[in-house]
Design a protein around this motif. Structure first.
Motif, PDB file in Angstrom:
ATOM      1  N   SER A   1      -2.890   6.735  -4.691  1.00 31.21           N
ATOM      2  CA  SER A   1      -1.446   6.577  -4.387  1.00 31.21           C
ATOM      3  C   SER A   1      -1.094   7.355  -3.208  1.00 31.21           C
ATOM      4  O   SER A   1      -0.218   7.043  -2.238  1.00 31.21           O
ATOM      5  CB  SER A   1      -0.604   7.125  -5.539  1.00 31.21           C
ATOM      6  OG  SER A   1       0.837   6.943  -5.303  1.00 31.21           O
TER       7      SER A   1
ATOM      8  N   GLY B   1       0.489   6.078   0.511  1.00 30.44           N
ATOM      9  CA  GLY B   1       1.798   6.502   0.972  1.00 30.44           C
ATOM     10  C   GLY B   1       1.540   7.153   2.320  1.00 30.44           C
ATOM     11  O   GLY B   1       2.427   6.713   3.307  1.00 30.44           O
TER      12      GLY B   1
ATOM     13  N   ASN C   1       0.409   4.486   5.073  1.00 30.60           N
ATOM     14  CA  ASN C   1       1.222   3.164   5.118  1.00 30.60           C
ATOM     15  C   ASN C   1       0.548   1.995   5.131  1.00 30.60           C
ATOM     16  O   ASN C   1       0.791   0.927   5.916  1.00 30.60           O
ATOM     17  CB  ASN C   1       2.204   3.437   6.295  1.00 30.60           C
ATOM     18  CG  ASN C   1       3.568   2.467   6.360  1.00 30.60           C
ATOM     19  OD1 ASN C   1       3.712   2.068   5.368  1.00 30.60           O
ATOM     20  ND2 ASN C   1       3.955   2.317   7.369  1.00 30.60           N
TER      21      ASN C   1
ATOM     22  N   MET D   1       1.844  -1.443   0.472  1.00 29.97           N
ATOM     23  CA  MET D   1       3.342  -1.787   0.436  1.00 29.97           C
ATOM     24  C   MET D   1       4.051  -2.998  -0.132  1.00 29.97           C
ATOM     25  O   MET D   1       5.238  -2.994  -0.340  1.00 29.97           O
ATOM     26  CB  MET D   1       4.007  -0.852   1.732  1.00 29.97           C
ATOM     27  CG  MET D   1       3.801   0.556   1.979  1.00 29.97           C
ATOM     28  SD  MET D   1       4.675   1.419   0.571  1.00 29.97           S
ATOM     29  CE  MET D   1       3.918   2.995   0.720  1.00 29.97           C
TER      30      MET D   1
ATOM     31  N   ARG E   1       7.381   5.491   0.580  1.00 29.25           N
ATOM     32  CA  ARG E   1       6.138   6.297   0.994  1.00 29.25           C
ATOM     33  C   ARG E   1       6.349   7.771   0.436  1.00 29.25           C
ATOM     34  O   ARG E   1       5.175   8.085  -0.135  1.00 29.25           O
ATOM     35  CB  ARG E   1       5.903   6.408   2.329  1.00 29.25           C
ATOM     36  CG  ARG E   1       5.511   5.025   3.211  1.00 29.25           C
ATOM     37  CD  ARG E   1       5.425   5.102   4.641  1.00 29.25           C
ATOM     38  NE  ARG E   1       4.251   5.946   5.069  1.00 29.25           N
ATOM     39  CZ  ARG E   1       4.101   6.277   6.147  1.00 29.25           C
ATOM     40  NH1 ARG E   1       4.895   6.371   7.241  1.00 29.25           N
ATOM     41  NH2 ARG E   1       3.145   7.193   6.502  1.00 29.25           N
TER      42      ARG E   1
ATOM     43  N   TYR F   1       5.491   7.423  -3.340  1.00 26.71           N
ATOM     44  CA  TYR F   1       4.078   7.259  -3.737  1.00 26.71           C
ATOM     45  C   TYR F   1       3.340   8.292  -3.293  1.00 26.71           C
ATOM     46  O   TYR F   1       2.218   8.749  -4.080  1.00 26.71           O
ATOM     47  CB  TYR F   1       3.612   6.010  -2.891  1.00 26.71           C
ATOM     48  CG  TYR F   1       3.597   4.775  -4.063  1.00 26.71           C
ATOM     49  CD1 TYR F   1       3.048   4.686  -4.888  1.00 26.71           C
ATOM     50  CD2 TYR F   1       4.637   3.877  -3.263  1.00 26.71           C
ATOM     51  CE1 TYR F   1       3.319   3.655  -5.838  1.00 26.71           C
ATOM     52  CE2 TYR F   1       4.983   2.734  -4.245  1.00 26.71           C
ATOM     53  CZ  TYR F   1       4.369   2.660  -5.322  1.00 26.71           C
ATOM     54  OH  TYR F   1       4.569   1.607  -6.250  1.00 26.71           O
ATOM     55  N   GLY F   2       3.767   9.350  -2.125  1.00 28.22           N
ATOM     56  CA  GLY F   2       3.109  10.373  -2.105  1.00 28.22           C
ATOM     57  C   GLY F   2       3.261  11.419  -2.952  1.00 28.22           C
ATOM     58  O   GLY F   2       2.534  12.212  -3.505  1.00 28.22           O
TER      59      GLY F   2
END
Length: 72
Positions: A19, A23, A26, A31, A49, A52-53
């Motif tokens: 994950s 993120g 990209n 995505m 992004r 998810y980061g």
């Protein structure tokens, strides 16, 4: 320590790394997936992004904590 908690912790760490990398890098295919698409439509690609980061860091932390707790 039992094997099952270790496997769950390692799975959480692996999913977190995946994950986080999705993120950070990209990845277009990442995505455009169905679940990420919901975030992208709601908060935009940059927001997704970030989500998810953060999700990746949290999952990695949970996995590490599970490994550390299991050692006690």
């Amino acid at each position: 320590m039992q094997e099952q908690p270790v496997l769950i912790a390692l799975f959480a760490i692996a999913a977190g790394i995946f994950s986080l990398l999705g993120g950070i890098n990209n990845w277009d295919w990442f995505m455009k997936s169905f679940r990420a698409g919901i975030f992208v439509k709601t908060i935009g690609r940059q927001g997704a992004r970030v989500v998810y980061g953060i999700l990746g860091v949290v999952m990695i932390a949970i996995g590490v904590l599970l490994l550390l707790i299991g050692e006690v």
